[in-house]
Design a protein around this motif. Structure first.
Motif, PDB file in Angstrom:
ATOM      1  N   ARG A  59     -10.146  13.041  -8.686  1.00  0.00           N
ATOM      2  CA  ARG A  59     -10.811  13.107  -7.830  1.00  0.00           C
ATOM      3  C   ARG A  59     -11.611  14.131  -6.970  1.00  0.00           C
ATOM      4  O   ARG A  59     -12.449  13.987  -6.285  1.00  0.00           O
ATOM      5  CB  ARG A  59      -9.857  12.233  -6.783  1.00  0.00           C
ATOM      6  CG  ARG A  59     -10.528  11.893  -5.514  1.00  0.00           C
ATOM      7  CD  ARG A  59      -9.175  11.606  -4.537  1.00  0.00           C
ATOM      8  NE  ARG A  59      -8.553  10.483  -4.664  1.00  0.00           N
ATOM      9  CZ  ARG A  59      -7.468  10.332  -4.970  1.00  0.00           C
ATOM     10  NH1 ARG A  59      -6.539  11.089  -4.931  1.00  0.00           N
ATOM     11  NH2 ARG A  59      -6.720   9.056  -5.285  1.00  0.00           N
ATOM     12  N   GLY A 107      -6.443  -4.993  -4.319  1.00  0.00           N
ATOM     13  CA  GLY A 107      -5.493  -4.457  -5.150  1.00  0.00           C
ATOM     14  C   GLY A 107      -5.419  -4.537  -6.433  1.00  0.00           C
ATOM     15  O   GLY A 107      -6.159  -5.194  -6.969  1.00  0.00           O
ATOM     16  N   SER A 114       0.842  -1.246   0.095  1.00  0.00           N
ATOM     17  CA  SER A 114      -0.141   0.059   0.069  1.00  0.00           C
ATOM     18  C   SER A 114       0.839   1.236   0.015  1.00  0.00           C
ATOM     19  O   SER A 114       0.348   2.519   0.243  1.00  0.00           O
ATOM     20  CB  SER A 114      -0.916   0.012   1.195  1.00  0.00           C
ATOM     21  OG  SER A 114      -1.623  -1.139   1.449  1.00  0.00           O
ATOM     22  N   SER A 133      -4.682   4.259   1.503  1.00  0.00           N
ATOM     23  CA  SER A 133      -5.586   4.164   2.544  1.00  0.00           C
ATOM     24  C   SER A 133      -6.213   2.761   2.955  1.00  0.00           C
ATOM     25  O   SER A 133      -7.187   2.639   3.652  1.00  0.00           O
ATOM     26  CB  SER A 133      -6.801   5.112   2.361  1.00  0.00           C
ATOM     27  OG  SER A 133      -7.493   4.924   1.133  1.00  0.00           O
ATOM     28  N   SER A 134      -5.497   1.756   2.517  1.00  0.00           N
ATOM     29  CA  SER A 134      -6.009   0.372   2.878  1.00  0.00           C
ATOM     30  C   SER A 134      -6.176   0.027   4.127  1.00  0.00           C
ATOM     31  O   SER A 134      -5.138   0.305   4.977  1.00  0.00           O
ATOM     32  CB  SER A 134      -5.004  -0.577   1.923  1.00  0.00           C
ATOM     33  OG  SER A 134      -5.394  -0.473   0.715  1.00  0.00           O
ATOM     34  N   GLU A 181      -8.685  -4.852   2.776  1.00  0.00           N
ATOM     35  CA  GLU A 181      -8.198  -4.919   1.404  1.00  0.00           C
ATOM     36  C   GLU A 181      -6.927  -5.565   1.220  1.00  0.00           C
ATOM     37  O   GLU A 181      -6.574  -6.266   0.231  1.00  0.00           O
ATOM     38  CB  GLU A 181      -8.130  -3.296   0.916  1.00  0.00           C
ATOM     39  CG  GLU A 181      -7.839  -3.328  -0.529  1.00  0.00           C
ATOM     40  CD  GLU A 181      -7.717  -1.671  -1.083  1.00  0.00           C
ATOM     41  OE1 GLU A 181      -8.032  -0.868  -0.139  1.00  0.00           O
ATOM     42  OE2 GLU A 181      -7.130  -1.667  -2.050  1.00  0.00           O
ATOM     43  N   THR A 233     -12.462   0.869  -3.363  1.00  0.00           N
ATOM     44  CA  THR A 233     -11.585   0.362  -2.430  1.00  0.00           C
ATOM     45  C   THR A 233     -11.894  -1.117  -1.923  1.00  0.00           C
ATOM     46  O   THR A 233     -11.171  -1.732  -1.253  1.00  0.00           O
ATOM     47  CB  THR A 233     -11.339   1.515  -1.154  1.00  0.00           C
ATOM     48  OG1 THR A 233     -12.480   1.399  -0.488  1.00  0.00           O
ATOM     49  CG2 THR A 233     -10.938   2.697  -1.757  1.00  0.00           C
ATOM     50  N   THR A 249       2.789   4.512  -4.851  1.00  0.00           N
ATOM     51  CA  THR A 249       2.579   3.951  -6.061  1.00  0.00           C
ATOM     52  C   THR A 249       3.737   4.137  -7.210  1.00  0.00           C
ATOM     53  O   THR A 249       4.119   3.050  -7.822  1.00  0.00           O
ATOM     54  CB  THR A 249       1.431   4.663  -6.665  1.00  0.00           C
ATOM     55  OG1 THR A 249       0.242   4.724  -5.784  1.00  0.00           O
ATOM     56  CG2 THR A 249       0.707   3.841  -8.019  1.00  0.00           C
ATOM     57  N   GLU A 271     -14.243   7.637  -7.795  1.00  0.00           N
ATOM     58  CA  GLU A 271     -13.933   7.606  -6.630  1.00  0.00           C
ATOM     59  C   GLU A 271     -14.631   9.067  -6.307  1.00  0.00           C
ATOM     60  O   GLU A 271     -15.501   9.138  -5.176  1.00  0.00           O
ATOM     61  CB  GLU A 271     -12.579   7.840  -6.319  1.00  0.00           C
ATOM     62  CG  GLU A 271     -12.315   7.204  -4.969  1.00  0.00           C
ATOM     63  CD  GLU A 271     -10.652   7.195  -4.723  1.00  0.00           C
ATOM     64  OE1 GLU A 271     -10.228   8.047  -3.833  1.00  0.00           O
ATOM     65  OE2 GLU A 271      -9.973   6.413  -5.556  1.00  0.00           O
ATOM     66  N   LYS A 303      -9.864   7.978 -10.605  1.00  0.00           N
ATOM     67  CA  LYS A 303      -9.963   8.692  -9.614  1.00  0.00           C
ATOM     68  C   LYS A 303     -11.373   9.584  -9.605  1.00  0.00           C
ATOM     69  O   LYS A 303     -12.020  10.042  -8.600  1.00  0.00           O
ATOM     70  CB  LYS A 303      -8.992   9.926  -9.570  1.00  0.00           C
ATOM     71  CG  LYS A 303      -7.681   9.064  -9.061  1.00  0.00           C
ATOM     72  CD  LYS A 303      -6.415  10.086  -9.110  1.00  0.00           C
ATOM     73  CE  LYS A 303      -5.320   9.303  -8.601  1.00  0.00           C
ATOM     74  NZ  LYS A 303      -3.903  10.039  -8.928  1.00  0.00           N
ATOM     75  N   THR A 325      -2.077  -1.886  -3.500  1.00  0.00           N
ATOM     76  CA  THR A 325      -3.296  -1.298  -2.808  1.00  0.00           C
ATOM     77  C   THR A 325      -3.417  -0.125  -2.510  1.00  0.00           C
ATOM     78  O   THR A 325      -2.530   0.663  -2.481  1.00  0.00           O
ATOM     79  CB  THR A 325      -3.605  -2.329  -1.512  1.00  0.00           C
ATOM     80  OG1 THR A 325      -2.336  -2.015  -0.808  1.00  0.00           O
ATOM     81  CG2 THR A 325      -3.707  -3.903  -1.874  1.00  0.00           C
ATOM     82  N   HIS A 326      -4.814   0.432  -2.435  1.00  0.00           N
ATOM     83  CA  HIS A 326      -4.526   1.905  -2.141  1.00  0.00           C
ATOM     84  C   HIS A 326      -3.822   2.243  -0.816  1.00  0.00           C
ATOM     85  O   HIS A 326      -3.672   1.590   0.143  1.00  0.00           O
ATOM     86  CB  HIS A 326      -6.032   2.226  -1.677  1.00  0.00           C
ATOM     87  CG  HIS A 326      -7.053   2.136  -2.795  1.00  0.00           C
ATOM     88  ND1 HIS A 326      -7.676   0.884  -3.229  1.00  0.00           N
ATOM     89  CD2 HIS A 326      -7.600   2.738  -3.950  1.00  0.00           C
ATOM     90  CE1 HIS A 326      -8.405   0.885  -4.227  1.00  0.00           C
ATOM     91  NE2 HIS A 326      -8.392   1.964  -4.493  1.00  0.00           N
TER      92      HIS A 326
END
Lengths: 348, 348
Positions: free
Chosen positions: B217, A287, A105, A303-304, A308, A283, A108, A242, A239, A300-301
């Motif tokens: 987002r 992932g 997480s 904010s996982s 997740e 989310t 990226t 989301e 995005k 994975t995000h």
């Protein structure tokens, strides 16, 4: 241990590290007996977290990695200099075959760059795309590519279509997945230079189920299983999904507070609404795999939460048992042979 | 008649023509005494529709245009061959100064191509962007460009930023509008070649309030007033807004039908929810202006009802009284003078 799927988990990555990655790993071990977890990160921190849980000690090992790559760090430099970070350590384990997969997480950029540089691409793969699944009213679709390598070429997008088809068929269980390219109209002559260059190539591919263009409006309705686009556009789609979802929900909640009548109604619909929203939450779906690498890397995000991370770890079982990397190599080889054959025929 | 804003309305364009455009025109005349409407289309059809209403006859004229451009027709060819279509006739009236503005729900391609070819661009404008307003939780933002000319250059995007600022300030009444460029990260070094080329140019513009990158987002939360992007990306954003919104609403409705409890709750929240959804419906905000032309051209949705056409007609008053085309010409001229001055200073 040899028959277990070995997953290295970045225990230092994401907004809730190390607590949530550690919990996610413990939950995954409870959910499947086929998993072995390497928890990668600061040893003392991780052992302290682990002491809160009961788990099968024979299927978990802590791998000490004292450094942490921060989200804001320039990725290339971070990968080069922080050799003892959890990301570099975990990815190196995949390269050496010590682990089958790496789940993170963390940054990226660092995971994407590190995946390509440290794990390496499958022979024939020009670019490794990041391919999250996104919710639709019918289930899920694969959005490929949402990575960091923008300004793609048509040949990249054709490979994305092939890799995405394999993933949807063998990991997600969608037979003969429908492949579409993101466009600004349904007609073949529409689009930017990249789409116009890619469309005829996809039409020629006999090994995928290409159904043509998809307009962004139709993506949430599940009109295609594999949504092909270059990374800038993919990123915007992911995005905005989301953003619009979140904004609408907050408006719906506000709207319910406007009168006594709607407040009571709001209380009554709350549980059902919560369930609905969950099914449309990006989310919720584990992932995103970085496809076309010699091993599996799952992002994975940031904010996982544990759920997740747990789901992403479990996803690795299917990926390995179906030998997705092997299938990608084979498919791209076959496509190359086919193209060369057709090229020769044209010359003759 | 000279002090009235003269609007040519395409009465043959859109899914509900001629009924809804005619009603929209009649409603606009009732809403403002400053409007004069030319209803452009098949005379007998329009007179038949008009016979249903009472309206100020001295402020409406029917202009006969027997041909209709269909949505599926290739735009360039349609504009060239169908000289007696409602679109060509209406746009020609703007070019000749007989009308101040043209409002159409017909073929987007034909309106965009016709606008550039028949009305013509303001001196200095390189490309004429289609700029719809989109709803946010705070109000509305201008999304510029959503047109048909993809693969833009940095200089185009800089002009979009300037034109969009003028529109938001003088038509929408937003003082010193915040301008942002759509990007895949907040950092200046992120983005594709186009964004990286445009970012430093926008930073140098002293005549706009550039606040940097915006991730997709954050668009629905209203972080910027003018959202600059090239047309392919703009199109994806606009249509995904619509798609995610619609899909979520249908899921929310379904979710409310799952139990007796939520069904009752659903009935109670329905009126409040409907109000909320209306505020987030892209079709509620009138048409999108094609900016930078010598007259005003407004494209409304193909599925427009009378209310959207009425609002689009009324929008023309502000556009004319604020002399938006004149302000755009001035701003671009000043920018050019400024650039040349800076160029000379650098040479010296």
């Amino acid at each position: 241990m040899d028959n277990l799927v070995k997953v290295a988990v970045d225990a230092m990555g994401g907004d809730y590290a190390p607590a949530e990655p550690v919990k996610g790993a413990v939950d995954a071990l409870a959910a499947s007996e086929n998993i072995y977890v390497f928890l990668v990160g600061k040893k003392d921190l991780l052992e302290q977290e682990l002491s809160k849980y009961t788990y099968p000690k024979e299927r978990l090992a802590v791998v000490h990695a004292p450094e942490v790559i921060e989200t804001a760090e320039p990725p290339v430099n971070a990968i080069r200099t922080k050799k003892d970070s959890s990301i570099v350590t975990g990815l190196s384990m995949v390269r050496k075959g010590e682990a089958d997969a790496f789940v993170s997480s963390g940054s990226t950029g660092a995971v994407l760059v590190g995946g390509q540089v440290l794990v390496g691409r499958v022979k024939g793969v020009e670019r490794s795309p990041l391919a999250p699944v996104i919710p639709t009213v019918k289930g899920v679709s694969l959005l490929i590519d949402c990575g960091a390598n923008v300004d793609a070429r048509p040949s990249h997008l054709v490979q994305f279509a092939r890799m995405g088809s394999i993933y949807m068929e063998y990991v997600m269980g969608v037979k003969n997945p429908r492949v579409a390219i993101v466009n600004i109209g349904a007609e073949e002559e529409k689009g930017n230079a990249l789409v116009k260059g890619t469309f005829p190539l996809l039409k020629e591919c006999k090994d995928i189920n290409f159904i043509g263009s998809i307009e962004a409006r139709d993506i949430p309705y599940g009109y295609a299983d594999v949504i092909v686009c270059e990374a800038f556009v993919g990123n915007v789609i992911l995005k905005l999904y989301e953003g619009v979802g979140g904004a609408l929900i907050s408006l719906v909640k506000q709207g319910m507070m406007t009168s006594a009548r709607s407040k009571i109604g709001g209380l009554l619909v709350k549980p059902a609404l919560k369930e609905t929203m969950k099914s449309f939450d990006v989310t919720e779906y584990g992932g995103a795999p970085l496809l076309g690498l010699k091993g599996l890397v799952v992002k994975t995000h940031g904010s996982s939460r544990a759920i997740e991370i747990r789901n992403s770890i479990l996803q690795c079982i299917q990926f390995k048992s179906q030998d997705i990397s092997g299938k990608i190599r084979e498919k791209l080889e076959q496509a190359k042979v086919q193209e060369e054959k057709e090229g020769e025929e044209e010359t003759v």
